[in-house]
Scaffold this motif. Structure first.
Motif, PDB file in Angstrom:
ATOM      1  N   GLY A 165       0.811  -1.211   0.000  1.00 31.11           N
ATOM      2  CA  GLY A 165       0.000   0.000   0.000  1.00 31.11           C
ATOM      3  C   GLY A 165       0.842   1.258   0.000  1.00 31.11           C
ATOM      4  N   VAL A 166       1.945   1.241   0.729  1.00 30.21           N
ATOM      5  CA  VAL A 166       2.862   2.385   0.719  1.00 30.21           C
ATOM      6  C   VAL A 166       3.424   2.575  -0.684  1.00 30.21           C
ATOM      7  CG1 VAL A 166       5.057   3.269   1.586  1.00 30.21           C
ATOM      8  CG2 VAL A 166       3.448   2.182   3.162  1.00 30.21           C
ATOM      9  N   GLY A 167       3.798   1.465  -1.328  1.00 32.63           N
ATOM     10  CA  GLY A 167       4.293   1.541  -2.703  1.00 32.63           C
ATOM     11  C   GLY A 167       3.248   2.117  -3.640  1.00 32.63           C
ATOM     12  N   MET A 168       1.991   1.696  -3.468  1.00 34.46           N
ATOM     13  CA  MET A 168       0.901   2.213  -4.301  1.00 34.46           C
ATOM     14  C   MET A 168       0.728   3.715  -4.109  1.00 34.46           C
ATOM     15  SD  MET A 168      -1.963  -0.748  -3.702  1.00 34.46           S
ATOM     16  CE  MET A 168      -1.614  -2.478  -4.053  1.00 34.46           C
ATOM     17  N   THR A 169       0.782   4.159  -2.850  1.00 36.97           N
ATOM     18  CA  THR A 169       0.596   5.578  -2.554  1.00 36.97           C
ATOM     19  C   THR A 169       1.705   6.414  -3.183  1.00 36.97           C
ATOM     20  OG1 THR A 169      -0.477   5.009  -0.464  1.00 36.97           O
ATOM     21  CG2 THR A 169       0.326   7.256  -0.702  1.00 36.97           C
ATOM     22  N   ILE A 170       2.947   5.970  -3.021  1.00 35.07           N
ATOM     23  CA  ILE A 170       4.079   6.699  -3.614  1.00 35.07           C
ATOM     24  C   ILE A 170       3.978   6.667  -5.132  1.00 35.07           C
ATOM     25  CG2 ILE A 170       6.592   6.725  -3.880  1.00 35.07           C
ATOM     26  CD1 ILE A 170       6.776   5.589  -1.031  1.00 35.07           C
ATOM     27  N   GLY A 171       3.621   5.513  -5.687  1.00 31.48           N
ATOM     28  CA  GLY A 171       3.480   5.397  -7.134  1.00 31.48           C
ATOM     29  C   GLY A 171       2.413   6.320  -7.680  1.00 31.48           C
ATOM     30  N   ASN A 172       1.302   6.445  -6.959  1.00 30.15           N
ATOM     31  CA  ASN A 172       0.218   7.327  -7.386  1.00 30.15           C
ATOM     32  C   ASN A 172       0.683   8.785  -7.435  1.00 30.15           C
ATOM     33  OD1 ASN A 172      -2.719   7.680  -7.945  1.00 30.15           O
ATOM     34  ND2 ASN A 172      -2.618   8.894  -6.079  1.00 30.15           N
ATOM     35  N   ILE A 173       1.450   9.198  -6.428  1.00 29.42           N
ATOM     36  CA  ILE A 173       1.965  10.571  -6.381  1.00 29.42           C
ATOM     37  C   ILE A 173       2.976  10.807  -7.501  1.00 29.42           C
ATOM     38  CG2 ILE A 173       3.299  12.212  -5.013  1.00 29.42           C
ATOM     39  CD1 ILE A 173       2.089  10.836  -2.501  1.00 29.42           C
ATOM     40  N   LEU A 174       3.912   9.868  -7.666  1.00 32.28           N
ATOM     41  CA  LEU A 174       4.929  10.007  -8.707  1.00 32.28           C
ATOM     42  C   LEU A 174       4.307   9.993 -10.095  1.00 32.28           C
ATOM     43  CD1 LEU A 174       7.822   7.698  -7.436  1.00 32.28           C
ATOM     44  CD2 LEU A 174       7.801  10.196  -7.548  1.00 32.28           C
ATOM     45  N   GLY A 175       3.335   9.108 -10.284  1.00 31.24           N
ATOM     46  CA  GLY A 175       2.698   9.006 -11.587  1.00 31.24           C
ATOM     47  C   GLY A 175       2.029  10.302 -11.997  1.00 31.24           C
ATOM     48  N   GLY A 176       1.371  10.962 -11.043  1.00 28.32           N
ATOM     49  CA  GLY A 176       0.725  12.228 -11.342  1.00 28.32           C
ATOM     50  C   GLY A 176       1.717  13.303 -11.728  1.00 28.32           C
ATOM     51  N   ARG A 177       2.836  13.358 -11.021  1.00 25.73           N
ATOM     52  CA  ARG A 177       3.836  14.382 -11.318  1.00 25.73           C
ATOM     53  C   ARG A 177       4.520  14.123 -12.657  1.00 25.73           C
ATOM     54  NH1 ARG A 177       6.750  15.552  -5.423  1.00 25.73           N
ATOM     55  NH2 ARG A 177       4.859  16.334  -4.391  1.00 25.73           N
ATOM     56  N   LEU A 178       4.848  12.854 -12.911  1.00 31.55           N
ATOM     57  CA  LEU A 178       5.510  12.512 -14.167  1.00 31.55           C
ATOM     58  C   LEU A 178       4.590  12.718 -15.357  1.00 31.55           C
ATOM     59  CD1 LEU A 178       7.421   9.286 -13.053  1.00 31.55           C
ATOM     60  CD2 LEU A 178       8.418  11.522 -13.610  1.00 31.55           C
ATOM     61  N   ALA A 179       3.283  12.474 -15.161  1.00 30.64           N
ATOM     62  CA  ALA A 179       2.327  12.666 -16.251  1.00 30.64           C
ATOM     63  C   ALA A 179       2.291  14.116 -16.707  1.00 30.64           C
ATOM     64  CB  ALA A 179       0.932  12.222 -15.808  1.00 30.64           C
ATOM     65  N   ASP A 180       2.492  15.058 -15.773  1.00 25.48           N
ATOM     66  CA  ASP A 180       2.485  16.476 -16.129  1.00 25.48           C
ATOM     67  C   ASP A 180       3.734  16.876 -16.916  1.00 25.48           C
ATOM     68  OD1 ASP A 180       0.041  17.043 -14.965  1.00 25.48           O
ATOM     69  OD2 ASP A 180       0.913  17.477 -13.011  1.00 25.48           O
ATOM     70  N   LYS A 181       4.823  16.134 -16.717  1.00 28.59           N
ATOM     71  CA  LYS A 181       6.098  16.509 -17.330  1.00 28.59           C
ATOM     72  C   LYS A 181       6.343  15.809 -18.663  1.00 28.59           C
ATOM     73  CE  LYS A 181       8.305  17.571 -12.889  1.00 28.59           C
ATOM     74  NZ  LYS A 181       9.412  17.243 -11.958  1.00 28.59           N
ATOM     75  N   ALA A 182       6.177  14.500 -18.705  1.00 26.26           N
ATOM     76  CA  ALA A 182       6.446  13.734 -19.928  1.00 26.26           C
ATOM     77  C   ALA A 182       5.610  12.464 -19.868  1.00 26.26           C
ATOM     78  CB  ALA A 182       7.934  13.412 -20.041  1.00 26.26           C
ATOM     79  N   LEU A 183       4.365  12.556 -20.307  1.00 25.97           N
ATOM     80  CA  LEU A 183       3.403  11.480 -20.077  1.00 25.97           C
ATOM     81  C   LEU A 183       3.809  10.175 -20.748  1.00 25.97           C
ATOM     82  CD1 LEU A 183      -0.454  11.944 -20.100  1.00 25.97           C
ATOM     83  CD2 LEU A 183       0.618   9.802 -20.729  1.00 25.97           C
ATOM     84  N   MET A 184       3.963  10.177 -22.060  1.00 23.51           N
ATOM     85  CA  MET A 184       4.195   8.914 -22.762  1.00 23.51           C
ATOM     86  C   MET A 184       5.550   8.284 -22.425  1.00 23.51           C
ATOM     87  SD  MET A 184       1.397   8.172 -24.090  1.00 23.51           S
ATOM     88  CE  MET A 184       1.846   6.738 -25.073  1.00 23.51           C
TER      89      MET A 184
END
Length: 390
Positions: free
Chosen positions: A245-264
């Motif tokens: 669950g901790v991994g999921m939470t961190i992944g969710n945060i990182l995924g959102g930030r990375l999507a704003d910068k370079a999605l594909m």
């Protein structure tokens, strides 16, 4: 931030708990119903299919109801489904009641996101929506491990009884804290359906289905894998689920930030990482330290994909995102269903409890292939755009 967001977060916490805690108490439910572990996997698939059916149908109904009324109705249906599931006399009724509990999942999040956004000040709407979804991520860190522990010590029925109580608390909080917003403006259903004529929308949904299907092929059978292969005690499985669950939470945060910068590019890397970590898990599952580390990265890599694909599909939907957004929840839970089914299939075929990890790695590679196709279409459209403009 508005206190009403707390009510939405409580509902999200309950939904996240009921969806994922089934994986932790699967052995107990299988033993109680007198069925095999692969057969008990239908309890996971039943919920997922409920989301698939309910997300678009109840979202369509949501446009005719005040948002607060819709939220209360969805939480009421959620509470009823979990109560009935806790009282299930056999496996068949259990699957049916899990389906019922899954029906309001997508519609609740769709309506909740609209309410959260409307309550926030300009410039803080995305933050408000993320506060609601924080309940979902906290479910993986707190609700699922504690629910698993309760199921192991008292019985799986007690776990879902508590989930039903959370549903009642969410209803009370919504009734008290969420302001009445009136009936929403009637949207164009034809316009919403028009988004599904775009090939990129279908590709995005397919990437969610197969890419995240890899995660669920592994996680659906994580409890018996960790006890029977790795050698952890059932009580330690609770801690490991919290680590995931901790991994999921961190992944969710990182995924959102990375999507704003370079999605594909970020999506490609995430799917490659997911395929690699699932393949590695087939080996590290035999050691306690290796398994613990790997399960963290399964959650991290898998849940980085979610916010990326949410951003991707909203971009490709254009100005009609509501129904497509609900379809993401359907795709997410088709992934859950496919992963659980294929994972159970290889276990039943005698390939062992680690075999679902190979299935998951293969699904992640398929998701990566679809992402590459989608990215190629983007590049082709970019090359053709100047010629079409002239």
């Amino acid at each position: 931030m508005p206190v009403a967001l707390l009510a939405l977060a409580i509902g999200a916490f309950g939904i996240g708990t009921t969806e994922f805690v089934m994986m932790g108490v699967l052995p107990e439910a299988a033993a109680d119903f007198g069925v095999s572990i692969p057969s008990a996997g239908y309890l996971i698939s039943g919920y997922a299919l409920g989301v698939v059916v309910g997300a678009p149908l109840l979202t369509a109904a949501a446009v005719r109801l005040p948002r607060k009324t819709m939220l209360l109705a969805m939480m009421g249906l959620f509470t009823l489904g979990n109560t009935l599931f806790a009282l299930s006399p056999n496996q068949e009724f259990g699957v049916a009641f899990r389906f019922l509990a899954g029906l309001p999942h997508g519609a609740f999040f769709g309506a909740g996101a609209v309410v959260a956004s409307s309550l926030a000040k300009p410039g803080e709407r995305a933050k408000a929506v993320s506060m609601m979804f924080m309940g979902l991520t906290l479910a993986n860190v707190v609700g699922v491990p504690l629910g698993t522990l309760l199921g192991q010590k008292v019985g799986w029925r007690a776990t879902f009884g508590v989930v039903a109580v959370i549903g009642l608390l969410a209803m009370a909080a919504i009734a008290k804290l969420v302001p009445h917003q009136g009936k929403p403006v009637e949207p164009s259903l034809r316009g919403e359906l028009g988004a599904f004529r775009r090939p990129q929308v279908w590709l995005a949904l397919a990437i969610v289905t197969f890419g995240l299907g890899g995660v669920f092929a592994c996680l659906s059978y994580i409890a018996p894998m960790l006890t029977d292969v790795t050698g952890y005690s059932p009580s330690n499985v609770t801690l490991l689920l919290s680590l995931a669950g901790v991994g999921m939470t961190i992944g969710n945060i990182l995924g959102g930030r990375l999507a704003d910068k370079a999605l594909m590019p970020s999506l490609y890397v995430s799917l490659i990482g997911l395929a690699a970590v699932l393949a590695i898990f087939t080996f590290t599952a035999n050691g306690k330290v290796g398994a613990a580390v790997t399960i963290f990265f399964v959650g991290l890599a898998g849940f980085m994909i979610g916010p990326m694909m949410q951003a991707r599909i909203m971009e490709k939907a254009g100005g009609t995102p509501s129904l497509v957004s609900a379809a993401v929840q359907s795709a997410f839970n088709i992934a859950n269903s496919i992963g659980a089914y294929l994972g159970g299939l290889v276990i039943a075929g005698g390939f062992g409890l680690v075999a679902p990890n190979w299935v998951g790695a293969s699904l992640a590679v398929l998701g990566l292939s679809l992402a590459v196709v989608s990215g190629g279409m983007d590049r082709r459209e970019a090359r053709l755009a100047p010629a079409m403009a002239s």
